[in-house]
Design a protein around this motif. Structure first.
Motif, mmCIF file in Angstrom:
data_model
loop_
_atom_site.group_PDB
_atom_site.id
_atom_site.type_symbol
_atom_site.label_atom_id
_atom_site.label_comp_id
_atom_site.label_asym_id
_atom_site.label_seq_id
_atom_site.Cartn_x
_atom_site.Cartn_y
_atom_site.Cartn_z
ATOM 1 N N VAL A 61 0.569 -1.195 -0.131
ATOM 2 C CA VAL A 61 0.060 0.170 -0.109
ATOM 3 C C VAL A 61 0.567 1.358 -0.176
ATOM 4 N N GLN A 62 2.244 1.305 0.855
ATOM 5 C CA GLN A 62 2.661 2.117 0.882
ATOM 6 C C GLN A 62 3.284 2.374 -1.010
ATOM 7 N N CYS A 63 4.100 1.350 -1.434
ATOM 8 C CA CYS A 63 4.636 2.249 -3.052
ATOM 9 C C CYS A 63 3.156 2.612 -3.635
ATOM 10 N N ALA A 64 2.086 1.612 -3.299
ATOM 11 C CA ALA A 64 0.869 2.401 -3.949
ATOM 12 C C ALA A 64 0.419 3.477 -4.479
ATOM 13 N N ASN A 65 0.943 4.129 -2.992
ATOM 14 C CA ASN A 65 0.193 5.435 -2.806
ATOM 15 C C ASN A 65 1.731 6.359 -2.927
ATOM 16 N N ALA A 66 2.704 5.626 -3.248
ATOM 17 C CA ALA A 66 4.014 6.455 -4.124
ATOM 18 C C ALA A 66 3.582 6.159 -5.974
ATOM 19 N N VAL A 67 3.307 5.571 -5.957
ATOM 20 C CA VAL A 67 3.029 5.121 -7.303
ATOM 21 C C VAL A 67 1.991 6.411 -8.304
ATOM 22 N N ILE A 68 0.467 6.199 -7.706
ATOM 23 C CA ILE A 68 -0.192 6.550 -8.030
ATOM 24 C C ILE A 68 -0.172 8.348 -7.962
ATOM 25 N N LYS A 69 0.569 8.555 -7.515
ATOM 26 C CA LYS A 69 1.682 9.948 -7.477
ATOM 27 C C LYS A 69 2.262 10.696 -8.818
ATOM 28 N N SER A 70 2.446 10.036 -9.219
ATOM 29 C CA SER A 70 3.276 10.367 -10.751
ATOM 30 C C SER A 70 2.607 9.854 -11.999
ATOM 31 N N ASN A 71 2.889 10.542 -12.731
ATOM 32 C CA ASN A 71 2.075 10.071 -14.109
ATOM 33 C C ASN A 71 2.756 8.988 -15.182
ATOM 34 N N LYS A 72 4.512 8.782 -14.578
ATOM 35 C CA LYS A 72 5.140 7.685 -14.842
ATOM 36 C C LYS A 72 4.864 6.896 -15.428
ATOM 37 N N HIS A 73 3.089 5.868 -14.070
ATOM 38 C CA HIS A 73 2.708 5.112 -14.920
ATOM 39 C C HIS A 73 1.360 5.110 -15.355
ATOM 40 N N PRO A 74 0.784 5.393 -15.988
ATOM 41 C CA PRO A 74 -0.468 5.705 -16.559
ATOM 42 C C PRO A 74 -2.033 4.688 -16.041
ATOM 43 N N GLU A 75 -1.119 3.126 -16.586
ATOM 44 C CA GLU A 75 -2.017 1.941 -16.165
ATOM 45 C C GLU A 75 -2.704 2.271 -14.232
ATOM 46 N N PHE A 76 -1.001 2.896 -13.304
ATOM 47 C CA PHE A 76 -1.691 2.504 -12.416
ATOM 48 C C PHE A 76 -2.434 3.681 -11.925
ATOM 49 N N ARG A 77 -2.638 4.956 -11.729
ATOM 50 C CA ARG A 77 -3.255 6.167 -11.653
ATOM 51 C C ARG A 77 -4.473 6.369 -12.984
ATOM 52 N N ASN A 78 -4.553 6.022 -13.446
ATOM 53 C CA ASN A 78 -5.626 5.679 -14.162
ATOM 54 C C ASN A 78 -6.641 4.731 -13.265
ATOM 55 N N ARG A 79 -6.490 3.359 -13.288
ATOM 56 C CA ARG A 79 -7.184 2.268 -12.900
ATOM 57 C C ARG A 79 -7.730 2.937 -11.349
ATOM 58 N N TYR A 80 -5.986 4.065 -10.484
ATOM 59 C CA TYR A 80 -6.454 4.590 -8.930
ATOM 60 C C TYR A 80 -8.038 5.859 -8.890
ATOM 61 N N LEU A 81 -8.192 6.276 -10.278
ATOM 62 C CA LEU A 81 -8.538 7.073 -10.200
ATOM 63 C C LEU A 81 -9.964 7.095 -10.831
ATOM 64 N N ARG A 82 -9.738 6.107 -11.309
ATOM 65 C CA ARG A 82 -11.441 5.019 -11.989
ATOM 66 C C ARG A 82 -12.510 4.394 -10.754
ATOM 67 N N ILE A 83 -11.647 3.654 -10.058
ATOM 68 C CA ILE A 83 -12.141 3.343 -9.108
ATOM 69 C C ILE A 83 -12.665 3.752 -7.674
ATOM 70 N N LYS A 84 -11.353 5.140 -7.639
ATOM 71 C CA LYS A 84 -11.711 6.185 -6.259
ATOM 72 C C LYS A 84 -13.490 6.874 -6.694
ATOM 73 N N LYS A 85 -13.403 7.284 -7.964
ATOM 74 C CA LYS A 85 -14.929 8.041 -8.156
ATOM 75 C C LYS A 85 -15.677 6.876 -7.506
ATOM 76 N N ARG A 86 -15.885 5.844 -7.828
ATOM 77 C CA ARG A 86 -16.812 4.936 -7.357
ATOM 78 C C ARG A 86 -16.674 4.617 -5.923
ATOM 79 N N ARG A 87 -15.626 4.331 -5.250
ATOM 80 C CA ARG A 87 -15.618 3.115 -4.179
ATOM 81 C C ARG A 87 -15.023 3.859 -3.400
ATOM 82 N N GLY A 88 -14.123 5.153 -3.777
ATOM 83 C CA GLY A 88 -13.436 5.424 -2.101
ATOM 84 C C GLY A 88 -12.291 5.566 -2.689
ATOM 85 N N HIS A 89 -10.659 6.092 -1.759
ATOM 86 C CA HIS A 89 -9.754 6.075 -2.188
ATOM 87 C C HIS A 89 -8.987 4.902 -1.193
#
Length: 415
Positions: free
Chosen positions: A324-352
């Motif tokens: 989870v600590q690694c995931a929190n670091a990944v979603i703050k960067s735009n270098k890996h959109p596959e992680f960030r986009n999935r996070y933003l998509r789920i966050k809209k429906r289910r929360g952080h």
């Protein structure tokens, strides 16, 4: 229909602090099972007697419950000569009201002979040693954080507001000022300029106001104890890290592969992952099994067609926070959109919280394939594992919804 007997000769062991009770279940050709129980001490001599007793009865398959840390000496003695299945106590617990030590051992043997016990994941001995050291390192880190908080509380009580001016109370400048204060707590009129460095020299008036407090002799004594304990913890942690790096030396190739994954840059982060899941992914049939073992998959609790819970399990109390600590670091960067986009998509429906667990599972899935195939990270590792079956069908309306969720704009083919 009778249950199939998988293990003709097996042993169930009920583990306690001072003794173990072992029960050998021997099944003959007619399907009749006889039982022989014996009690052994948990001293090394007693455990060696247990091993000799098992070998005398030609019993190589053993099942025991993982009671606290008491199972570890038993496992260490039997590991080389027996095939051991270590079971969580909740899976082999006998019926309440009919429990004795002998009955518990017999019950474990009965479950095991029918292959009804799911064994816990047990990495090799060197990985277990590495796991033990890494978990102790985590505890030392927590102790250091606790001491930091205690020091800050002492400063707050004494109205020393260094934390309002400096970014780190344990930084070089802040510690130099604090040492000077503790030399004579009643004197706060000393020259600050020789004690501060770099940009803090521009904040001398603010620092002067921040140290204008009142440190009682009792608080000054407490601060000295806290500082000494913190410095001691730092030294002990450094010594422990030397042991960890030496023990992790044979796994340099696996560590280098893991460090190509997003969010994993530190050597100790990669070592922490290997210490928990090992390097041989053949122990897990699939990435989904690994994610379930790590507590990153929702539990199943369905009755009468109704799902009562979709919470993740409590498993993985060490590997889960690390991912989870690694995931929190990944979603703050735009270098890996596959992680960030999935996070933003789920966050809209289910929360952080649910979104970050999904990203942690996505990351662990990629790590599984990286270690299994011995290849560096690439964005396709997760997608390949989640390819739907070729015979799966959806309607046109469902396909449009999926495309829109992926960010596509739908337009007419004739436009």
């Amino acid at each position: 229909m009778a249950l199939k007997i998988v293990y003709k000769i097996c042993c169930g062991i009920d583990v306690h602090k001072n003794f173990v009770v072992a029960c050998i279940a021997s099944t003959d050709g007619k399907g009749v099972t006889t039982y022989e129980s014996h009690r052994f001490s948990t001293y090394t001599r007693g455990l060696k007697n247990l091993l000799q007793w098992l070998l005398k009865h030609n019993c190589k398959d053993v099942c025991m419950e993982s009671t606290g840390k008491y199972w570890i000496p038993v496992y260490n003695v039997l590991e080389n000569d027996c095939t051991i299945v270590l079971a969580h106590p909740k899976y082999v617990k006998a019926i309440r009201g009919k429990k004795t030590d002998k009955k518990d051992a017999k019950w474990i043997a009965d479950l095991f002979k029918h292959d009804l016990v799911t064994g816990s994941f047990m990495p090799p001995a060197d990985i277990r040693q590495l796991r033990d050291l890494m978990r102790y390192r985590f505890k030392l880190t927590c102790f250091k954080s606790s001491e930091k908080n205690r020091l800050q509380n002492c400063l707050t009580v004494s109205n020393i507001q260094l934390g309002n001016v400096v970014s780190d109370t344990f930084g070089k400048s802040a510690q130099a000022i604090l040492d000077k204060l503790l030399e004579n707590p009643a004197d706060t009129s000393f020259d600050l300029e020789p004690l501060v460095y770099k940009s803090l020299k521009k904040k001398l008036p603010e620092l002067r106001d921040a140290i204008d407090g009142y440190i009682t002799p009792e608080q000054a004594g407490k601060l000295k104890v806290i500082k000494a304990h913190y410095e001691n913890l730092e030294s002990r942690k450094a010594e422990l890290e030397e042991l960890i790096l030496a023990l992790a030396a044979p796994y340099q190739q696996e560590l280098a592969i893991l460090q190509t994954a997003p969010g994993i840059r530190s050597d100790f982060t990669a070592i922490g992952i290997i210490s928990e899941i090992g390097t041989n992914m053949e122990a897990f049939p699939s990435a989904k099994h690994l994610c379930s073992w790590a507590g990153l998959a929702p539990t199943n609790n369905e009755s009468a067609g109704k799902k009562k819970s979709v919470r993740v399990s409590k498993a993985g109390c060490y590997i889960k926070p690390l991912l989870v600590q690694c995931a929190n670091a990944v979603i703050k960067s735009n270098k890996h959109p596959e992680f960030r986009n999935r996070y933003l998509r789920i966050k809209k429906r289910r929360g952080h919280k649910k979104a970050i667990i999904a990203v942690a599972r996505m990351l662990l899935t990629a790590l599984y394939h990286m270690l299994k195939n011995g290849e560096n990270y690439n964005a396709e590792l997760y997608r390949k594992s989640e390819v739907p079956p070729v015979d799966r069908e959806i309607t046109v309306e469902q396909a449009i919804i999926i495309a829109r969720n992926q960010g596509y704009k739908i337009k007419s083919a004739t436009a």
